[in-house]
Design a protein around this motif. Structure first.
Motif, PDB file in Angstrom:
ATOM      1  N   PRO A  32       0.812  -1.228   0.000  1.00 14.69           N
ATOM      2  CA  PRO A  32       0.000   0.000   0.000  1.00 14.69           C
ATOM      3  C   PRO A  32       0.845   1.278   0.000  1.00 14.69           C
ATOM      4  O   PRO A  32       0.535   2.222  -0.728  1.00 14.69           O
ATOM      5  CB  PRO A  32      -0.826  -0.110   1.281  1.00 14.69           C
ATOM      6  CG  PRO A  32      -0.802  -1.535   1.665  1.00 14.69           C
ATOM      7  CD  PRO A  32       0.439  -2.129   1.110  1.00 14.69           C
ATOM      8  N   ALA A  51      -9.525  -5.646  -2.278  1.00 14.06           N
ATOM      9  CA  ALA A  51      -9.275  -6.873  -3.033  1.00 14.06           C
ATOM     10  C   ALA A  51     -10.444  -7.062  -3.979  1.00 14.06           C
ATOM     11  O   ALA A  51     -11.589  -7.026  -3.556  1.00 14.06           O
ATOM     12  CB  ALA A  51      -9.181  -8.057  -2.090  1.00 14.06           C
ATOM     13  N   ILE A  56      -5.607  -6.105  -6.774  1.00 11.13           N
ATOM     14  CA  ILE A  56      -5.799  -4.939  -5.918  1.00 11.13           C
ATOM     15  C   ILE A  56      -6.510  -3.878  -6.747  1.00 11.13           C
ATOM     16  O   ILE A  56      -6.118  -3.586  -7.871  1.00 11.13           O
ATOM     17  CB  ILE A  56      -4.439  -4.380  -5.436  1.00 11.13           C
ATOM     18  CG1 ILE A  56      -3.705  -5.410  -4.574  1.00 11.13           C
ATOM     19  CG2 ILE A  56      -4.634  -3.066  -4.692  1.00 11.13           C
ATOM     20  CD1 ILE A  56      -4.382  -5.731  -3.263  1.00 11.13           C
ATOM     21  N   PRO A  74      -0.934  -7.800  -7.617  1.00 12.60           N
ATOM     22  CA  PRO A  74      -0.205  -7.751  -6.348  1.00 12.60           C
ATOM     23  C   PRO A  74       1.142  -8.476  -6.411  1.00 12.60           C
ATOM     24  O   PRO A  74       2.006  -8.261  -5.572  1.00 12.60           O
ATOM     25  CB  PRO A  74      -1.142  -8.453  -5.358  1.00 12.60           C
ATOM     26  CG  PRO A  74      -2.026  -9.308  -6.206  1.00 12.60           C
ATOM     27  CD  PRO A  74      -2.148  -8.613  -7.529  1.00 12.60           C
ATOM     28  N   LYS A  75       1.311  -9.323  -7.428  1.00 11.10           N
ATOM     29  CA  LYS A  75       2.559 -10.079  -7.551  1.00 11.10           C
ATOM     30  C   LYS A  75       3.651  -9.224  -8.192  1.00 11.10           C
ATOM     31  O   LYS A  75       4.756  -9.124  -7.680  1.00 11.10           O
ATOM     32  CB  LYS A  75       2.299 -11.342  -8.390  1.00 11.10           C
ATOM     33  CG  LYS A  75       3.211 -12.501  -8.039  1.00 11.10           C
ATOM     34  CD  LYS A  75       2.851 -13.750  -8.820  1.00 11.10           C
ATOM     35  CE  LYS A  75       1.795 -14.573  -8.108  1.00 11.10           C
ATOM     36  NZ  LYS A  75       1.474 -15.829  -8.825  1.00 11.10           N
TER      37      LYS A  75
ATOM     38  N   ARG B 133     -14.072 -18.547  -6.420  1.00  6.51           N
ATOM     39  CA  ARG B 133     -13.589 -18.645  -5.036  1.00  6.51           C
ATOM     40  C   ARG B 133     -14.756 -18.470  -4.084  1.00  6.51           C
ATOM     41  O   ARG B 133     -15.683 -17.706  -4.352  1.00  6.51           O
ATOM     42  CB  ARG B 133     -12.503 -17.607  -4.780  1.00  6.51           C
ATOM     43  CG  ARG B 133     -11.159 -18.040  -5.360  1.00  6.51           C
ATOM     44  CD  ARG B 133     -10.187 -16.910  -5.424  1.00  6.51           C
ATOM     45  NE  ARG B 133     -10.770 -15.797  -6.167  1.00  6.51           N
ATOM     46  CZ  ARG B 133     -10.582 -14.538  -5.863  1.00  6.51           C
ATOM     47  NH1 ARG B 133      -9.853 -14.210  -4.839  1.00  6.51           N
ATOM     48  NH2 ARG B 133     -11.133 -13.600  -6.598  1.00  6.51           N
ATOM     49  N   GLU B 141      -9.704 -12.364   1.953  1.00  6.86           N
ATOM     50  CA  GLU B 141      -8.831 -11.530   1.107  1.00  6.86           C
ATOM     51  C   GLU B 141      -9.143 -10.057   1.288  1.00  6.86           C
ATOM     52  O   GLU B 141      -8.250  -9.226   1.416  1.00  6.86           O
ATOM     53  CB  GLU B 141      -9.026 -11.907  -0.365  1.00  6.86           C
ATOM     54  CG  GLU B 141      -8.402 -13.237  -0.747  1.00  6.86           C
ATOM     55  CD  GLU B 141      -8.651 -13.591  -2.202  1.00  6.86           C
ATOM     56  OE1 GLU B 141      -8.271 -14.696  -2.590  1.00  6.86           O
ATOM     57  OE2 GLU B 141      -9.223 -12.757  -2.944  1.00  6.86           O
ATOM     58  N   LYS B 142     -10.436  -9.756   1.294  1.00  8.94           N
ATOM     59  CA  LYS B 142     -10.831  -8.349   1.430  1.00  8.94           C
ATOM     60  C   LYS B 142     -10.366  -7.778   2.774  1.00  8.94           C
ATOM     61  O   LYS B 142      -9.897  -6.645   2.851  1.00  8.94           O
ATOM     62  CB  LYS B 142     -12.352  -8.204   1.293  1.00  8.94           C
ATOM     63  CG  LYS B 142     -12.824  -8.287  -0.153  1.00  8.94           C
ATOM     64  CD  LYS B 142     -14.319  -8.053  -0.237  1.00  8.94           C
ATOM     65  CE  LYS B 142     -14.857  -8.289  -1.643  1.00  8.94           C
ATOM     66  NZ  LYS B 142     -14.354  -7.331  -2.628  1.00  8.94           N
ATOM     67  N   VAL B 145      -6.525  -7.234   2.691  1.00 15.10           N
ATOM     68  CA  VAL B 145      -6.138  -6.078   1.878  1.00 15.10           C
ATOM     69  C   VAL B 145      -6.554  -4.777   2.571  1.00 15.10           C
ATOM     70  O   VAL B 145      -5.816  -3.787   2.564  1.00 15.10           O
ATOM     71  CB  VAL B 145      -6.729  -6.178   0.456  1.00 15.10           C
ATOM     72  CG1 VAL B 145      -6.545  -4.878  -0.310  1.00 15.10           C
ATOM     73  CG2 VAL B 145      -6.066  -7.326  -0.291  1.00 15.10           C
ATOM     74  N   GLY B 148      -4.065  -3.744   4.818  1.00 14.43           N
ATOM     75  CA  GLY B 148      -2.785  -3.357   4.226  1.00 14.43           C
ATOM     76  C   GLY B 148      -1.893  -4.524   3.823  1.00 14.43           C
ATOM     77  O   GLY B 148      -0.750  -4.327   3.445  1.00 14.43           O
ATOM     78  N   TRP B 150      -1.133  -7.293   1.231  1.00 16.65           N
ATOM     79  CA  TRP B 150      -1.463  -7.743  -0.124  1.00 16.65           C
ATOM     80  C   TRP B 150      -0.966  -9.151  -0.393  1.00 16.65           C
ATOM     81  O   TRP B 150      -1.232  -9.715  -1.449  1.00 16.65           O
ATOM     82  CB  TRP B 150      -0.840  -6.801  -1.169  1.00 16.65           C
ATOM     83  CG  TRP B 150      -1.449  -5.441  -1.196  1.00 16.65           C
ATOM     84  CD1 TRP B 150      -2.368  -4.927  -0.313  1.00 16.65           C
ATOM     85  CD2 TRP B 150      -1.200  -4.414  -2.141  1.00 16.65           C
ATOM     86  NE1 TRP B 150      -2.687  -3.650  -0.651  1.00 16.65           N
ATOM     87  CE2 TRP B 150      -1.983  -3.304  -1.770  1.00 16.65           C
ATOM     88  CE3 TRP B 150      -0.377  -4.323  -3.268  1.00 16.65           C
ATOM     89  CZ2 TRP B 150      -1.975  -2.111  -2.493  1.00 16.65           C
ATOM     90  CZ3 TRP B 150      -0.364  -3.132  -3.982  1.00 16.65           C
ATOM     91  CH2 TRP B 150      -1.167  -2.032  -3.596  1.00 16.65           C
ATOM     92  N   LEU B 153      -3.114 -12.229  -1.673  1.00 19.78           N
ATOM     93  CA  LEU B 153      -3.481 -12.346  -3.086  1.00 19.78           C
ATOM     94  C   LEU B 153      -2.341 -12.952  -3.893  1.00 19.78           C
ATOM     95  O   LEU B 153      -2.573 -13.674  -4.864  1.00 19.78           O
ATOM     96  CB  LEU B 153      -3.852 -10.980  -3.658  1.00 19.78           C
ATOM     97  CG  LEU B 153      -5.074 -10.305  -3.039  1.00 19.78           C
ATOM     98  CD1 LEU B 153      -5.369  -9.006  -3.756  1.00 19.78           C
ATOM     99  CD2 LEU B 153      -6.288 -11.211  -3.107  1.00 19.78           C
ATOM    100  N   VAL B 154      -1.115 -12.658  -3.487  1.00 16.81           N
ATOM    101  CA  VAL B 154       0.035 -13.202  -4.201  1.00 16.81           C
ATOM    102  C   VAL B 154       0.081 -14.714  -4.022  1.00 16.81           C
ATOM    103  O   VAL B 154       0.282 -15.462  -4.973  1.00 16.81           O
ATOM    104  CB  VAL B 154       1.347 -12.572  -3.667  1.00 16.81           C
ATOM    105  CG1 VAL B 154       2.548 -13.206  -4.360  1.00 16.81           C
ATOM    106  CG2 VAL B 154       1.327 -11.068  -3.872  1.00 16.81           C
TER     107      VAL B 154
END
Lengths: 86, 217
Positions: A32, A51, A56, A74-75, B133, B141-142, B145, B148, B150, B153-154
């Motif tokens: 972020p 998300a 993102i 995000p990767k 999903r 996930e929400k 995120v 802060g 992330w 998701l990776v």
């Protein structure tokens, strides 16, 4: 006269338009803090990150206070899509 | 007034059952509520929206099984789509002489299949948009995120499909929105149809879908 002033107006707006927003492919970061800074530099002030569908979604506003949705992988930290919030 | 009295004779009579069976009634109102909630109230793509979508999938599956094995009037065979009969029913309605049918009238049957088609389209495209999903995963996930982080998701190993997959998801999103809006319009026509038909038959068609028959009438 009108034509001239329109031309001047267009020309003067071009640089603003060109630098106002991030574009797809820009790397803005994978957290972020980095992304907020990078998007601010590109002219979009981040309101929040969400998300969405595994990506993102940054909600940010440009200079004219228009809301944009900037999708970030995000990767890789790259911008994958930009949509006007409508 | 023979028609009106026949409504109390249940399945096999000339008019639809009064009441409709519990599964038909429950699935009808739950799906109606879901359409209103997801179409007009909650936030598209939000956790609640996705939970409701999954619930609709379950209800649809249940109703379709009921359409094969349920009581006679709930079965697909009781109201197979017949466009010609639907048109002649609508014409009869205009002349205010509609016939009674043991299940949905032919015009209503077309509406049922149209609404089911929309529901299938909307839920299927919803699954494509979310990568199928579960709502639990999406909520996690929400939350991460929003806090802060992330990295969830990776690690989630999704969206590696590249541009092709993105295009597919965007197409799914378009279909999702068009089908959802179409469904809201159809729902309005459905309600209008019930009102017109009720007036024409001089019989409240809503009540059998809610409580069923008032016994001491």
């Amino acid at each position: 006269m009108l034509k001239q002033s329109l031309a001047v107006l267009c020309l003067s707006l071009v640089p603003v338009a060109a630098h106002a927003m991030p574009v797809v492919g820009d790397t803005v970061g994978t957290n972020p803090a980095e992304a907020t800074a990078a998007l601010a530099k590109a002219g979009c002030t981040v309101k929040e990150f969400e998300a969405e569908d595994g990506q993102i979604e940054a909600k940010c506003t440009d200079a004219s206070n228009k809301l944009w949705e900037v999708y970030i992988d995000p990767k890789s930290g790259k911008v994958t899509n930009i949509k006007a919030d409508d | 007034m023979a028609n009106r009295d026949s409504s109390s004779q249940g399945a096999g009579a000339l008019s639809p059952p009064d009441p409709w069976d519990p599964l038909v009634r429950a699935s009808h109102w739950l799906i109606a509520g879901a359409v209103i909630a997801n179409g007009l109230i909650n936030k598209p793509g939000g956790t609640i929206h996705i939970w409701i979508g999954w619930a609709v999938l379950g209800l649809l599956a249940l109703r379709f099984v009921w359409g094969l094995f349920g009581p006679a009037e709930a079965r697909f065979t009781a109201f197979l789509p017949d466009p010609r009969a639907a048109v002649s029913h609508l014409l009869a309605l205009v002349r205010s002489k509609p016939k009674e049918y043991p299940s949905h009238n032919p015009a209503a049957a077309i509406m049922v299949y149209a609404l089911w088609g929309c529901l299938v389209a909307v839920t299927a495209t919803g699954l494509v948009m979310t990568g199928a999903r579960s709502p639990v995963t999406i909520a996690e996930e929400k939350a991460a995120v929003a806090a802060g982080d992330w990295s969830v998701l990776v690690n989630a190993d999704n969206h590696d499909g590249g541009a092709e997959m993105t295009g597919f998801r965007e197409a799914a999103e378009e279909v999702h929105e068009v089908a959802a809006n179409l469904m809201l319009v159809l729902a309005l026509i459905h309600v209008a149809g019930v009102v017109v038909e009720s007036r024409s038959l001089r019989r409240n068609l809503i009540r059998p879908m809610v409580f069923g028959r008032v016994r001491n009438k």
